[in-house]
Scaffold this active site. Structure first.
Site, PDB file in Angstrom:
ATOM      1  N   TRP A 494      42.986  49.279  57.915  1.00  0.00           N
ATOM      2  CA  TRP A 494      42.999  48.689  59.263  1.00  0.00           C
ATOM      3  C   TRP A 494      43.396  47.220  59.263  1.00  0.00           C
ATOM      4  O   TRP A 494      42.934  46.450  60.106  1.00  0.00           O
ATOM      5  CB  TRP A 494      41.643  48.891  59.942  1.00  0.00           C
ATOM      6  CG  TRP A 494      41.221  50.311  59.987  1.00  0.00           C
ATOM      7  CD1 TRP A 494      41.806  51.321  60.699  1.00  0.00           C
ATOM      8  CD2 TRP A 494      40.142  50.907  59.273  1.00  0.00           C
ATOM      9  NE1 TRP A 494      41.157  52.502  60.480  1.00  0.00           N
ATOM     10  CE2 TRP A 494      40.134  52.275  59.601  1.00  0.00           C
ATOM     11  CE3 TRP A 494      39.182  50.424  58.384  1.00  0.00           C
ATOM     12  CZ2 TRP A 494      39.197  53.172  59.079  1.00  0.00           C
ATOM     13  CZ3 TRP A 494      38.252  51.318  57.859  1.00  0.00           C
ATOM     14  CH2 TRP A 494      38.262  52.660  58.207  1.00  0.00           C
ATOM     15  N   HIS A 495      44.264  46.836  58.352  1.00  0.00           N
ATOM     16  CA  HIS A 495      44.720  45.445  58.294  1.00  0.00           C
ATOM     17  C   HIS A 495      46.196  45.332  58.687  1.00  0.00           C
ATOM     18  O   HIS A 495      46.927  44.515  58.143  1.00  0.00           O
ATOM     19  CB  HIS A 495      44.491  44.868  56.893  1.00  0.00           C
ATOM     20  CG  HIS A 495      43.063  44.755  56.518  1.00  0.00           C
ATOM     21  ND1 HIS A 495      42.637  44.442  55.238  1.00  0.00           N
ATOM     22  CD2 HIS A 495      41.922  44.929  57.246  1.00  0.00           C
ATOM     23  CE1 HIS A 495      41.311  44.416  55.199  1.00  0.00           C
ATOM     24  NE2 HIS A 495      40.858  44.711  56.410  1.00  0.00           N
TER      25      HIS A 495
END
Length: 557
Positions: A494-495
């Protein structure tokens, strides 16, 4: 085709979550303050339905997320600010506000206007984006660590490092805590050191090669703090926050009918959940600032006619300004790793310890007690009347960068519909080798003495791990096997970032090229993910740019 039981075990293992379930249920209004324990920011948060059809502000911030909240709080001390957030408020949401509710929040993505909106990239990897005040800082694993030095050198921004450090410290005083390590995190720390990820740094918020304990936005009771809590430091009479407000486009106008005139942002159009339109207009010398994230900001530029001319024309969107790189240079750091069912009780722990290697990968860990639930409508797996609980521990690696890039394009002209994204994981071979390096390091940790207590007795009297999902290849010296493992198990951490990168879409002051009074202040401007986790840097960014704007305007008075 029915999937095997091991799939469903992995399905509910740490950091795994269900796919999208589309829902457009009417949102609940924000809960008004009920007690002294309620955050003070609720006093200036209202449902978008309560806002006038037209109003004027010095700064309009689209997105009350990780960067948007500290930006708004800072600007409100000198100017009138409006924050437009498409989701609701986090306060009072039990799962959202607790460490134990992290998985449940992701698994409920897209149900009943949930705070997490899921999307699946064209690479086939499921992902999520925040849809709540506080943004993804309100749904993430809470890890906090500052950017690496290379980020500042290569980002294309002329950073004032004194103000950078002041901005970090402002955030840290409010919402960052030192985590207490328990059995799994302690074992991973020791395993990292046995595997040669040294020196041991201890607790540190700075980025340094070795094994360290990072900060957390969960306090000692497991309560979550997020960017939304930074709004408590806003000047209340100078700020308004509209929740359930979907911004549909940026309003643009030319500054002069004569030669040399420039396009300028003059406001935005947004809709509340009843469908009523509202216009927010900026005053003289004011700005529209997009803080809608790596998915939302490029999407909104495109919907407003700012982007590649041929592409916009193919959608029938009037071209306001040709900007060819909007939606390009989109990145996501691939994650790979293993999960095991532990034979001993484990605590809930999200990411607390990190191993920062010199081979292009970061090693992180988590543990969780999860319910094993058979898939809905399956006739092959018996569902017990009471859920079975599994203690699952996860070791994962994230590569730095990455170098592989993808793109974003529209799926609809409805801003509520996720764009189509492709990240092109491992299209650059350097990224693949970094993944191999990281997974080999996981293998070294699993072979360390610190991991012995997490093995179970096998049929032949020996001890081994009970994996949930794929195990590492036995022959970890075989590069082809390790590359195959990385490709087969690729997931997200989720980056994701990019889409409006500095030097391509915005300048070093985050102003959109060719358009006055329009900036982008969020992770869409990043060409690399900063350090082990971008959360700290995004929180700093909001405060930093807010201070910079105030200083600039003071200079020209």
């Amino acid at each position: 085709m029915a999937r095997p039981i091991c799939f469903w075990l992995q399905y509910f293992a740490f950091l795994m979550f269900i796919g999208p379930i589309v829902s457009y249920a009417l949102p609940r209004p924000p809960r008004p303050p009920q007690s002294p324990q309620d955050p003070s920011y609720l006093k200036f948060v209202s449902n978008a339905t309560e806002f006038p059809s037209e109003d004027y502000y010095d700064y309009i911030i689209v997105g009350g997320g990780t960067a948007g909240c500290p930006l708004a709080a800072t600007l409100s001390h000198s100017y009138k600010v409006l924050v437009l957030e498409r989701g609701g408020v986090p306060h009072g949401e039990t799962n959202l506000m607790s460490q134990e509710g992290f998985l449940a929040t992701l698994m409920e993505a897209d149900t009943y206007n949930s705070p997490a909106q899921s999307f699946t990239s064209e690479d086939g990897v499921e992902n999520a984006r925040g849809r709540v005040l506080g943004g993804s800082s309100a749904i993430n694993a809470g890890f906090y660590s500052r950017a690496d030095d290379d980020f500042y050198k290569k980002s294309g921004v002329n950073w004032d490092l004194r103000v950078v450090n002041q901005s970090y410290e402002w955030v840290e005083r409010a919402i960052v805590f030192r985590p207490e390590l328990k059995n799994w995190q302690s074992a991973v720390r020791d395993g990292l050191l046995e595997a040669g990820v040294d020196p041991y740094i201890g607790f540190s918020l700075d980025h340094s090669v070795g094994t360290k304990i990072g900060g957390s936005t969960f306090d000692s009771t497991g309560k979550r703090y997020s960017a939304a809590d930074l709004l408590n430091y806003a000047r209340p009479f100078n700020i308004k926050v509209a929740v359930y407000a979907n911004v549909e486009r940026i309003l643009l106008a030319t500054s002069s009918p004569y030669m040399g005139s420039r396009l300028s942002a003059i406001g935005v159009v947004y809709r509340d959940h009843t469908g009523r339109y509202h216009h927010a207009i900026v005053r003289e010398h004011g700005e529209v600032i997009l803080s809608a994230g790596a998915i939302g900001s490029p999407q909104l530029l495109l919907l407003s006619g700012i982007g590649p001319r041929p592409y916009l024309s193919s959608w029938g969107i009037p071209v306001a300004h040709h900007l060819p790189f909007v939606g390009q240079f989109l990145f996501d750091n691939p994650r790979s790793g293993v999960s095991i069912v532990a034979p001993i009780p484990l605590e809930h722990s999200l990411i607390q310890v990190v191993g920062i290697t010199e081979s292009g990968a970061y090693i992180e860990a988590a543990s969780n007690v999860i319910p094993f639930i058979s898939p809905a409508r399956s006739i092959f797996i018996w569902t017990p009347s009471s859920p079975l609980y599994l203690t699952v521990a996860t070791l994962m690696e994230k590569i730095i960068g990455p170098l592989s890039s993808g793109s974003l394009r529209l799926a609809s002209t409805d801003v509520r519909v996720n764009p189509i994204v492709r990240f092109n994981y491992f299209s650059n071979p350097v990224d693949l080798q970094r993944c191999v390096n990281g997974t080999r390091k996981i293998g070294d940790i699993l072979r360390s003495r610190s991991m012995e207590d997490f093995k179970v007795r096998n049929w032949f009297g020996g001890h081994d791990f009970r994996f949930v999902g794929p195990a590492l290849p036995v022959d970890q010296a075989d590069n082809h096997l390790m590359e195959d493992f990385c490709r087969r198990t690729v997931s997200t951490i989720w980056h994701y970032h990019g889409g409006c990168v500095v030097g391509k879409v915005v300048d070093g002051d985050f102003r959109v090229f060719g358009i006055d009074a329009l900036r982008i202040v969020d992770g869409s401007t990043f060409g690399v993910s900063p350090g082990t986790n971008p959360q700290a840097t995004l929180l700093m960014l909001g405060r930093y740019v807010g201070l910079k704007i105030i200083r600039e305007r003071t200079r020209y008075r």
